[in-house]
Each structure stands twice: as structure tokens, then as C-alpha cells.
Design a protein around this motif. Structure first.
Motif, PDB file in Angstrom:
ATOM      1  N   THR A 100       0.825  -1.212   0.000  1.00 36.05           N
ATOM      2  CA  THR A 100       0.000   0.000   0.000  1.00 36.05           C
ATOM      3  C   THR A 100       0.856   1.257   0.000  1.00 36.05           C
ATOM      4  O   THR A 100       0.560   2.236  -0.718  1.00 36.05           O
ATOM      5  N   GLN A 101       1.939   1.260   0.777  1.00 28.52           N
ATOM      6  CA  GLN A 101       2.823   2.428   0.809  1.00 28.52           C
ATOM      7  C   GLN A 101       3.500   2.644  -0.550  1.00 28.52           C
ATOM      8  O   GLN A 101       3.667   3.779  -0.995  1.00 28.52           O
ATOM      9  N   ILE A 102       3.890   1.543  -1.188  1.00 29.50           N
ATOM     10  CA  ILE A 102       4.500   1.658  -2.522  1.00 29.50           C
ATOM     11  C   ILE A 102       3.512   2.268  -3.500  1.00 29.50           C
ATOM     12  O   ILE A 102       3.854   3.194  -4.270  1.00 29.50           O
ATOM     13  N   ASN A 103       2.266   1.773  -3.484  1.00 31.65           N
ATOM     14  CA  ASN A 103       1.268   2.296  -4.416  1.00 31.65           C
ATOM     15  C   ASN A 103       0.936   3.754  -4.121  1.00 31.65           C
ATOM     16  O   ASN A 103       0.669   4.540  -5.044  1.00 31.65           O
ATOM     17  N   ASP A 104       0.928   4.135  -2.859  1.00 30.22           N
ATOM     18  CA  ASP A 104       0.687   5.546  -2.518  1.00 30.22           C
ATOM     19  C   ASP A 104       1.770   6.444  -3.117  1.00 30.22           C
ATOM     20  O   ASP A 104       1.480   7.521  -3.668  1.00 30.22           O
ATOM     21  N   HIS A 105       3.014   5.991  -3.017  1.00 33.55           N
ATOM     22  CA  HIS A 105       4.128   6.783  -3.535  1.00 33.55           C
ATOM     23  C   HIS A 105       4.091   6.842  -5.064  1.00 33.55           C
ATOM     24  O   HIS A 105       4.267   7.917  -5.655  1.00 33.55           O
ATOM     25  N   LEU A 106       3.848   5.689  -5.708  1.00 32.72           N
ATOM     26  CA  LEU A 106       3.801   5.667  -7.171  1.00 32.72           C
ATOM     27  C   LEU A 106       2.599   6.451  -7.691  1.00 32.72           C
ATOM     28  O   LEU A 106       2.672   7.088  -8.756  1.00 32.72           O
ATOM     29  N   GLU A 107       1.496   6.401  -6.962  1.00 35.16           N
ATOM     30  CA  GLU A 107       0.304   7.135  -7.401  1.00 35.16           C
ATOM     31  C   GLU A 107       0.575   8.633  -7.446  1.00 35.16           C
ATOM     32  O   GLU A 107       0.138   9.335  -8.382  1.00 35.16           O
ATOM     33  N   SER A 108       1.285   9.148  -6.452  1.00 30.73           N
ATOM     34  CA  SER A 108       1.590  10.575  -6.445  1.00 30.73           C
ATOM     35  C   SER A 108       2.437  10.965  -7.659  1.00 30.73           C
ATOM     36  O   SER A 108       2.245  12.045  -8.230  1.00 30.73           O
ATOM     37  N   ILE A 109       3.341  10.077  -8.065  1.00 27.23           N
ATOM     38  CA  ILE A 109       4.171  10.366  -9.248  1.00 27.23           C
ATOM     39  C   ILE A 109       3.324  10.358 -10.506  1.00 27.23           C
ATOM     40  O   ILE A 109       3.426  11.259 -11.360  1.00 27.23           O
ATOM     41  N   LEU A 110       2.456   9.352 -10.655  1.00 27.54           N
ATOM     42  CA  LEU A 110       1.637   9.234 -11.862  1.00 27.54           C
ATOM     43  C   LEU A 110       0.602  10.352 -11.949  1.00 27.54           C
ATOM     44  O   LEU A 110       0.289  10.829 -13.059  1.00 27.54           O
ATOM     45  N   VAL A 111       0.070  10.775 -10.824  1.00 24.96           N
ATOM     46  CA  VAL A 111      -0.885  11.887 -10.834  1.00 24.96           C
ATOM     47  C   VAL A 111      -0.198  13.170 -11.278  1.00 24.96           C
ATOM     48  O   VAL A 111      -0.765  13.983 -12.032  1.00 24.96           O
ATOM     49  N   SER A 112       1.047  13.368 -10.828  1.00 24.63           N
ATOM     50  CA  SER A 112       1.783  14.562 -11.234  1.00 24.63           C
ATOM     51  C   SER A 112       2.066  14.572 -12.729  1.00 24.63           C
ATOM     52  O   SER A 112       2.211  15.631 -13.326  1.00 24.63           O
ATOM     53  N   VAL A 113       2.142  13.376 -13.327  1.00 25.19           N
ATOM     54  CA  VAL A 113       2.352  13.288 -14.779  1.00 25.19           C
ATOM     55  C   VAL A 113       1.088  13.672 -15.533  1.00 25.19           C
ATOM     56  O   VAL A 113       1.145  14.159 -16.666  1.00 25.19           O
ATOM     57  N   GLY A 114      -0.071  13.453 -14.908  1.00 26.13           N
ATOM     58  CA  GLY A 114      -1.340  13.787 -15.558  1.00 26.13           C
ATOM     59  C   GLY A 114      -2.120  12.584 -16.020  1.00 26.13           C
ATOM     60  O   GLY A 114      -2.948  12.710 -16.932  1.00 26.13           O
ATOM     61  N   LEU A 115      -1.901  11.421 -15.399  1.00 24.30           N
ATOM     62  CA  LEU A 115      -2.610  10.208 -15.787  1.00 24.30           C
ATOM     63  C   LEU A 115      -3.750   9.929 -14.821  1.00 24.30           C
ATOM     64  O   LEU A 115      -3.728  10.361 -13.653  1.00 24.30           O
ATOM     65  N   LYS A 116      -4.741   9.178 -15.299  1.00 25.23           N
ATOM     66  CA  LYS A 116      -5.862   8.767 -14.466  1.00 25.23           C
ATOM     67  C   LYS A 116      -5.498   7.474 -13.756  1.00 25.23           C
ATOM     68  O   LYS A 116      -5.043   6.514 -14.373  1.00 25.23           O
TER      69      LYS A 116
END
Length: 651
Positions: A100-116
Motif C-alpha cells: 500500500t505504501q509503494i502504491n501511494d508513492h507511485l500514485e503521487s508520481i503518476l498523478v503529477s504526470v497527468g494520468l488517471k
């Protein structure tokens, strides 16, 4: 004409004619094996080629590099921070982050890129263990598309070897940011980050196609169009003598790319996808390309044969070989790419790097070229082959060339079954009598009465079918026992369960044979019918299976071929019965499993646990074929070897 018909009738009743089928069966086996061994020759194989002209692999200029390398290094630093950190002494300073912590961190990166973004939970139970995790995925909407088609890039956190795929995840993040800047995409691109290569991709693909079990797998909050292809990146290959190494700048260098393409139950991707990747990696990027862990391939007969046989073994086992395997069941063509450093031995015995060294940017350009080729597709890949055997990156054989090998092996069982059926209908085979009773009046009267019941008007003996059909049906039904035991036993009890089954498997034929001999006293005709029905089912199953999984049908047919030549012995031939039983136990499914685990240096409990996992999660049917096709035929063959035909026909 009447004389010709009478000659044919006499020929049909000639007992010498029934001595020919065993030799025909042996010839079928030998020709089937020989026809497989000649496939690596140039005259029997073909060069690979691109059937779908729209792919145009290697025809575009790739731009991934330059400043993107700094982005990749930044993402790699972010990913490495999620791994456990250790000091110079190897002591752990900080534990690894949870899923869960890994996905939280990766999600923040992908959101900053502009992906859904979308997340999915799953929980599987297999062999007493619970496999739970959470998938993270991001959707890049195509600027020139209408969300009706999509491509998938898979970067599992853990590879098939259980090693963190840090470079692969970082490269996928860098490519997501790079692809977002381009406006040429006509298909959506989905970036999938499962926690492993086994359960995560399967749960995601099942839910994407609404084929999941809602009790264990959550639905997907976001979806795109129909999946047209998928590529998984695994940057952790460690089987090569010289694994990936980092230079002073922290860049992981490689010389070649290993293409993994085997799916669950022997399914294969469209050959155009493999050819496109080979063309881009080997042609445009000038990297080496290998298949089936053949790190050094000189394109000779021996290496081609080894590559083909390794592919057949993996296809026959039917297990997943990477994150790409889950996509095959839904006709989504997929492969896994594993960069590695190829080596060669110098004359003085030193191991040196073979080929040019490339960094992660080269791997990114290979993926960019592959996705730009798939982006050109106007429809799903369909023009090339879905059934093939690869012998090198540029040589293959199609199903029309290699299928006769498995069909010949399967045909030997059918030929022998028909011969036994014919023999069981001959009066001489059904009317055996002890020599000392033939001169007595009672024996003559008994023979006269039985002859009326057994001999039809055309001279054929009446067949007693009830007992042979019951025995074969019992053997088939008993297959549910090992299938249930090995798929419902906790992992820590699998070894004792296997030992217990092996002991019971050795004793069971003797118990059933003793019951048959004492209670029912089968005749020679009935033993012939037991073998006939068993071989007939075996030949029918294998010939049908060969069109779905050629390798599994061929391997089981080859291992079961001794059953064609099993015979019952005279009542006093104790030595021959025990020797025959010993030989059959050496080629039994349990013995073959032990030998395979020893050859592959795999623990038996681990092999059984993976088989149970494959059945519960992937839908792998290899165990069904073993316990419902091969094992019942082996059990019936063991009963025949131990059989003692009664001197008089059974009532």
C-alpha cells in the motif's frame, strides 16, 4: 467376386494378422519422435517474417534519451527509497515499504504526470496460503483515439525470481512521463504496477474482462478499450553467469534482451509480436536477442533443438512464465522483456562480456519502438501464427509441420485398441479351456452350451463388456482423488501427502488386481477389452489435446507409450509380473514428477504448491490431464500386467 470376399474373410480371421499392430504402433512412435528431431533442419523450418505490414517495426526514429535519463535516475532514486536500506555491514536500517505504501508513492508520481489512476485489491487462497495484494494502474488517454483500444505496459514490483524490479518500475514511470508528451498515440496506454508476476496481473486482467470472482477480486474503477497487446518489463534477470551490474553512475548495463513468450496452458502470442520485438531490438537497437534462456546460440542444429525442446517443456508444463502470461487467456498478445549481460569464454577460460553494453535508455527505446509499432495496428493481430515452435530468433515451424508428431504418438494407442477389440471377438480368444478337461464329456457339453451363447452367426465371439467398462470407469473416477488431495492440502503437508500417495499408488494396482482375480475371475478376453477401452480413451484425449497444447500431448504420449505393449502373464509367471510392475512404476506420473524435480533442482512440495496455485488462480489444466488422462491409463496398464486370466470365461 465371391472368391475375393471369401479370401478377405479368411484373411480377417487369420491370427497372424493380429501380430502386426504392435509393430505398427512402435513404428508410429519412432516416426513421431524422428519427425520432431528433424524440425531444426533448414529444409523443415522457416525463416520468421512480419505478416502484418502495418506494424512497420524499426521504421521510426526513437527519441527516448537525453534529458529523460535524468528523469529516470530521479525515479529510480524514488523507487530505491521504498526498498529496505542497509548499512555497509548488511544490517537493515529501514524496512521495505508495504504494498500500500509503494502504491501511494507511485500514485503521487503518476498523478503529477497527468494520468488517471485506478487501484484494485485481490485475495486468493491456495494450498492453505492466502495471497493478497493491491494493483496500481494508470491510463494515458490517446490524443488521437476514442478509448476503444488500449495497450498495456506491465512493470511488476517483484519479478518471477522474487527480486524487486526497481529498474523496471523506474523505467515504466519514465516512459509514462515521456509518452504523455507525445500526441501521436491512437490507442490508450495503460501502465500496470502489480505487486508480483503471478497473482497481480491475473486479478487485473480477469477484472478488466469482467471474469473475476467478486468474493476475491475487486472490480476496476477505471477501464479503457479492448486490449490489443501487452509488454512486461523485468529488469532482474539473474540466471545468466554474469548478471546485470551497475557502473559508477548507477546505470545498469546490458548487452542482450531475453524474450519470454510462453503463456498459461501452452498458449502463445501472435508470432508477429515476437518478430517485431526481435526486429526492433536486434535490428534497430543492435542488441542481442535470446529465447528460452539460450544465452549462447550459434544457430546450429544442436542449439536449435535445445531451444525447441526447452520451449516444449515450458509449454507442456503450462505454468505462467512472467507477468505477460495472464493476458493469453483473453487473446491479448503479450511478451516479457528481460535485459541481461551476455558473456563468452576466452581460450584461456576467462569470462568476458560479449557484445556492446547498453544502458536503460536503450531499453526504453526498444519499448518505445515496440509501442509505436503496435500503435499502427488497424485491427487485432491475426495474420501470423498462433501455434508454432521457435528454434532461434529467426527460425520457426508452424503447426502444420509439427502436429503430425503428436498425432502419430496418439495414433499408436488407437491402433492397438482396435487390434485388441478385434482379437477379443475371435472365438479362439474367448473360448479357452484347460487341456486336461477337453477330453471329458462334461467339458464337451459345457463347450457346446457356451458356444451357443458366445459364437454369433458370423463366427464372432460375444464380448462380455460389463466388467471391462466398469474397471475402466473406476480407473477414470479414481483420478479425482489425487487432484483433490494435491489441490486442497496445506503447503506444509504436501510432502507427506505426496509420499503417502506414492505408497498408495504402488499398492493400489495389486489390491484391485487381487479383488478382480478372486471375486470376478476375468477372462483373457476381458483383460483385452480393459486395455482396449483404456488405450482408446488415451488416444482420443491426446489427439484432441494436441490441437490445443501440442507439447503436453506429445510428452504425455511419449511417457505413456509403454502402456501400448503391456501384456498379462501366465498364472505361474510371477517374475515377469513383478518386472513389468517395477517398470511401470518407474514411468508412473509420481515417479516422473520426482525425476523432473531432481532435474530442475526443485522441491516437490514447491512444485505441488505451484501446481495448486496454477489451478486456483491461472486455470492451469495440466494437473487435470495428468490425473484424468495419463494416470487412469497407467492404472489400467498395471492391472493388465498383474492380471491372471481365468482358465474359463467369467460368468
Amino acid at each position: 467376386m465371391p472368391s475375393l470376399l471369401s479370401s478377405l474373410v479368411r484373411l480377417r480371421r487369420d491370427p497372424r494378422l493380429l501380430k502386426v499392430p504392435p509393430y505398427i504402433s512402435l513404428l508410429c512412435i519412432l516416426v513421431g519422435v524422428a519427425s520432431l528431431l528433424v524440425l531444426p533442419l533448414d529444409s523443415h523450418s522457416r525463416r520468421t517474417y512480419i505478416s502484418e505490414n502495418a506494424l512497420l517495426p524499426g521504421q521510426v526514429h526513437t527519441y527516448f534519451g537525453g534529458s529523460d535519463q535524468n528523469v529516470f535516475r530521479a525515479y529510480k532514486h524514488e523507487v530505491n527509497s521504498l526498498l529496505s536500506r542497509r548499512d555497509d555491514s548488511g544490517n537493515e536500517i529501514a524496512p521495505a515499504a508495504s504494498n500500500t505504501q509503494i502504491n501511494d508513492h507511485l500514485e503521487s508520481i503518476l498523478v503529477s504526470v497527468g494520468l488517471k489512476i485506478g487501484r484494485q485489491n485481490y485475495t486468493y487462497s491456495s494450498a492453505g496460503d492466502t495471497i493478497a495484494g493491491e494493483n496500481l494502474y494508470a491510463i494515458l488517454q490517446a490524443p488521437r483515439g476514442d478509448a476503444t483500444e488500449a495497450l498495456v505496459l506491465v512493470a511488476p514490483w517483484l519479478s518471477m525470481h522474487g527480486v524487486p524490479n526497481a529498474h523496471g518500475v523506474a523505467l515504466a514511470l519514465a516512459l509514462a512521463r515521456y509518452f504523455r508528451r507525445w500526441s501521436l498515440w491512437s490507442k490508450d496506454i495503460i501502465f500496470l504496477f502489480p505487486p508480483d508476476c503471478l497473482a497481480g496481473p491475473q486479478a487485473w486482467v480477469d477484472a478488466y474482462h469482467d471474469s473475476h470472482d467478486g468474493r476475491y477480486v475487486s472490480p476496476l474503477p477505471r477501464k479503457s478499450g479492448a486490449l490489443q497487446g501487452a509488454i512486461a518489463i523485468d529488469y532482474t534477470l539473474a540466471d545468466e553467469p554474469k548478471p546485470l551490474s551497475e557502473d559508477s553512475s548507477g546505470s545498469s548495463r546490458f548487452t542482450s534482451v531475453h524474450v519470454v513468450y510462453d503463456g498459461v496452458n501452452g498458449q502463445l502470442p501472435n508470432l508477429d509480436l515476437i518478430n517485431s520485438v526481435v526486429n526492433i531490438a536486434g535490428g534497430q537497437m543492435a542488441t542481442g536477442v535470446s529465447l528460452q534462456e539460450m544465452w549462447r546460440h550459434n544457430d546450429g542444429y544442436t542449439d536449435r533443438l535445445r531451444t525447441m525442446l526447452r520451449g516444449m517443456l515450458r509449454q507442456g508444463v503450462g505454468a505462467a512464465t512472467g507477468a505477460h502470461s495472464a493476458f493469453m487467456a483473453y487473446h491479448v498478445d503479450a511478451v516479457t522483456l528481460q535485459p541481461y549481460t551476455a558473456t563468452a569464454l576466452t581460450p584461456d577460460g576467462q569470462l568476458v562480456v560479449s557484445g556492446w553494453l547498453h544502458d536503460e535508455m536503450a531499453m526504453g527505446r526498444i519499448l518505445e519502438g515496440s509501442y509505436r509499432s503496435l500503435n499502427n495496428l488497424l485491427e487485432h493481430l491475426h495474420q501470423s501464427f498462433f501455434f508454432y515452435l521457435l528454434m532461434s530468433r529467426e527460425r520457426f515451424v508452424s503447426i502444420g509441420t509439427y502436429l503430425p508428431s503428436a498425432m502419430l504418438v496418439a495414433a499408436n494407442f488407437t491402433i492397438m485398441a482396435i487390434a485388441l477389440w478385434v482379437r477379443s471377438g475371435q472365438p479362439s480368444a474367448a473360448d479357452e479351456r484347460p487341456a486336461e478337461k477337453k477330453d471329458s464329456k462334461d467339458s464337451k457339453d459345457s463347450k457346446s452350451k457356451s458356444g451357443q451363447a458366445e459364437i454369433a452367426v458370423n463366427g464372432a465371439a460375444e464380448r462380455d463388456l460389463f466388467l471391462p467398462l466398469a474397471v475402466v470407469a473406476l480407473c477414470q473416477a479414481l483420478g479425482i482423488a489425487p487432484l483433490y488431495i494435491f489441490h486442497h492440502t496445506p503447503a506444509w503437508l504436501l510432502t507427506p501427502a505426496f509420499i503417502g500417495f506414492t505408497v498408495a499408488n504402488t499398492i493400489l494396482p495389486h489390491v484391485i488386481s487381487r479383488v478382480l482375480t478372486v471375486v470376478y475371475r476375468p477372462s483373457a478376453q476381458q483383460y483385452d477389452l480393459i486395455k482396449s477401452f483404456s488405450l482408446l480413451l488415451l488416444g482420443m484425449f491426446l489427439s484432441s489435446l494436441a490441437t490445443l497444447n501440442f507439447s503436453l500431448a506429445f510428452l504425455i504420449g511419449l511417457l505413456a507409450s509403454p502402456l501400448t505393449f503391456t501384456v498379462y502373464s501366465a498364472p505361474k509367471s510371477i517374475v515377469s509380473r513383478w518386472l513389468g510392475t517395477l517398470f511401470l512404476n518407474l514411468v508412473s506420473p509420481s515417479a516422473v514428477l520426482v525425476a523432473s524435480c531432481l532435474a530442475w533442482k526443485l522441491d516437490i512440495a514447491e512444485a505441488l504448491r505451484l501446481a495448486a496455485f496454477g489451478w486456483d488462480v491461472w486455470g492451469m489444466y495440466t494437473a487435470v490431464v495428468v490425473w484424468f488422462v495419463w494416470w487412469p491409463a497407467w492404472l489400467a496398464g498395471s492391472l493388465l500386467v498383474l492380471g491372471q486370466p481365468a482358465a474359463t470365461p467369467a460368468a
